[in-house]
Design an enzyme around this catalytic site. Structure first.
Site, PDB file in Angstrom:
ATOM      1  N   LYS A 153       0.921  -1.261   0.006  1.00 48.83           N
ATOM      2  CA  LYS A 153      -0.065   0.090   0.001  1.00 48.83           C
ATOM      3  C   LYS A 153       0.726   1.222   0.151  1.00 48.83           C
ATOM      4  O   LYS A 153       0.821   2.091  -0.883  1.00 48.83           O
ATOM      5  CB  LYS A 153      -0.821  -0.170   1.177  1.00 48.83           C
ATOM      6  CG  LYS A 153      -1.899   1.059   1.115  1.00 48.83           C
ATOM      7  CD  LYS A 153      -2.634   1.238   2.575  1.00 48.83           C
ATOM      8  CE  LYS A 153      -2.149   1.941   3.510  1.00 48.83           C
ATOM      9  NZ  LYS A 153      -2.973   2.285   4.641  1.00 48.83           N
ATOM     10  N   ASP A 172      -6.678   0.593   0.394  1.00 52.08           N
ATOM     11  CA  ASP A 172      -6.791   0.930   2.052  1.00 52.08           C
ATOM     12  C   ASP A 172      -8.022   0.382   2.512  1.00 52.08           C
ATOM     13  O   ASP A 172      -8.872   0.062   1.729  1.00 52.08           O
ATOM     14  CB  ASP A 172      -6.374   2.302   2.179  1.00 52.08           C
ATOM     15  CG  ASP A 172      -7.369   3.213   1.212  1.00 52.08           C
ATOM     16  OD1 ASP A 172      -8.435   2.834   1.008  1.00 52.08           O
ATOM     17  OD2 ASP A 172      -7.661   4.444   1.932  1.00 52.08           O
TER      18      ASP A 172
END
Ligand code: SF4
Length: 244
Positions: A153, A172
């Site tokens: 991420k 996310d």
């Protein structure tokens, strides 16, 4: 509270499949909503609503974005930006972070939460950048993943936003929730979700799509009470979480 509806056996996550989604469900495994025409329609709607979506973490360079992204774990971007305003004046370079007093840095970033672990990640990443990458944030996923505190991420945020490199899709909490609501995936695991999305979203859209979904999650498709009445994707969405 939303009224729970019984899930259909053909689509455990969605209860009101439209005609094209039903057709797609018969012809492919996985999410019914990944019919290319439907995905294109979703992307068009996202472009319409959020043509200029971008990262909301303020930064002047890739290194600051990396540090802010590490700080943003379990914390709002607004809070991170507040902390960052003084943080980058006090620690303007990777050297400054690498040689910081850990106890002092912990207090400097304390408002973002998990400050002990974040201090370790920030100092470790800064040292690695100095020792292995000549002081520059690396430009590949493989290298990014060697930095302490940087998982996919974080790497996708930095590579996409700072360098314009489409290495993957940022997954996310908003992307997990909304890609499921939109039936673009039926996975909960971020790695699997990213793989699912990378298969159906054209690569040239990966960076913008990530920002658009995050913006949509922050502004409209909230976790608890999505504002479906204001959502321009409403006609394409058959999530059980819909509020209309
Ligand atoms: S219709 Fe509602 S649940 Fe579906 S994407 Fe829009 S806000 Fe989210």
């Amino acid at each position: 509270m939303n009224k729970k509806k019984k899930a259909s056996p053909n689509n455990s996550r969605a209860t009101k499949p439209n005609r094209s989604a039903k057709g797609a469900a018969r012809t492919r495994k996985g999410a019914a909503g990944t019919d290319p025409k439907r995905v294109a329609a979703i992307l068009a709607k996202l472009d319409e609503a959020y043509p200029e979506a971008s990262c909301e973490l303020r930064h002047d360079n890739a290194f600051q974005l990396l540090i802010s992204t590490i700080l943003s774990a379990q914390c709002t971007d607004v809070r991170v930006n507040q902390v960052a305003e003084t943080l980058y004046k006090k620690y303007p370079t990777p050297e400054a972070f690498a040689h910081a007093n850990p106890g002092e840095l912990e207090q400097d970033i304390r408002p973002t939460g998990f400050f002990r672990n974040k201090t370790k990640s920030i100092m470790g990443a800064s040292k690695a950048i100095l020792e292995k990458f000549a002081g520059q944030v690396p430009r590949t996923m493989e290298e990014m993943l060697t930095l302490p505190g940087a998982a996919r991420k974080t790497a996708n945020v930095v590579l996409g936003t700072a360098y314009g490199i489409a290495s993957g899709i940022v997954v996310d909490t908003h992307v997990i929730r909304i890609s499921n609501r939109l039936d673009l995936t039926r996975n909960e695991d971020p790695k699997k979700i990213e793989q699912d999305l990378m298969q159906v979203i054209p690569k040239e859209k990966w960076i913008l799509f990530s920002h658009q979904i995050i913006w949509h999650g922050r502004r409209v498709c909230h976790a608890r009470k999505p504002k479906c009445v204001e959502c321009n994707l409403e006609k394409l969405c058959y999530s059980k979480d819909k509020t209309i």
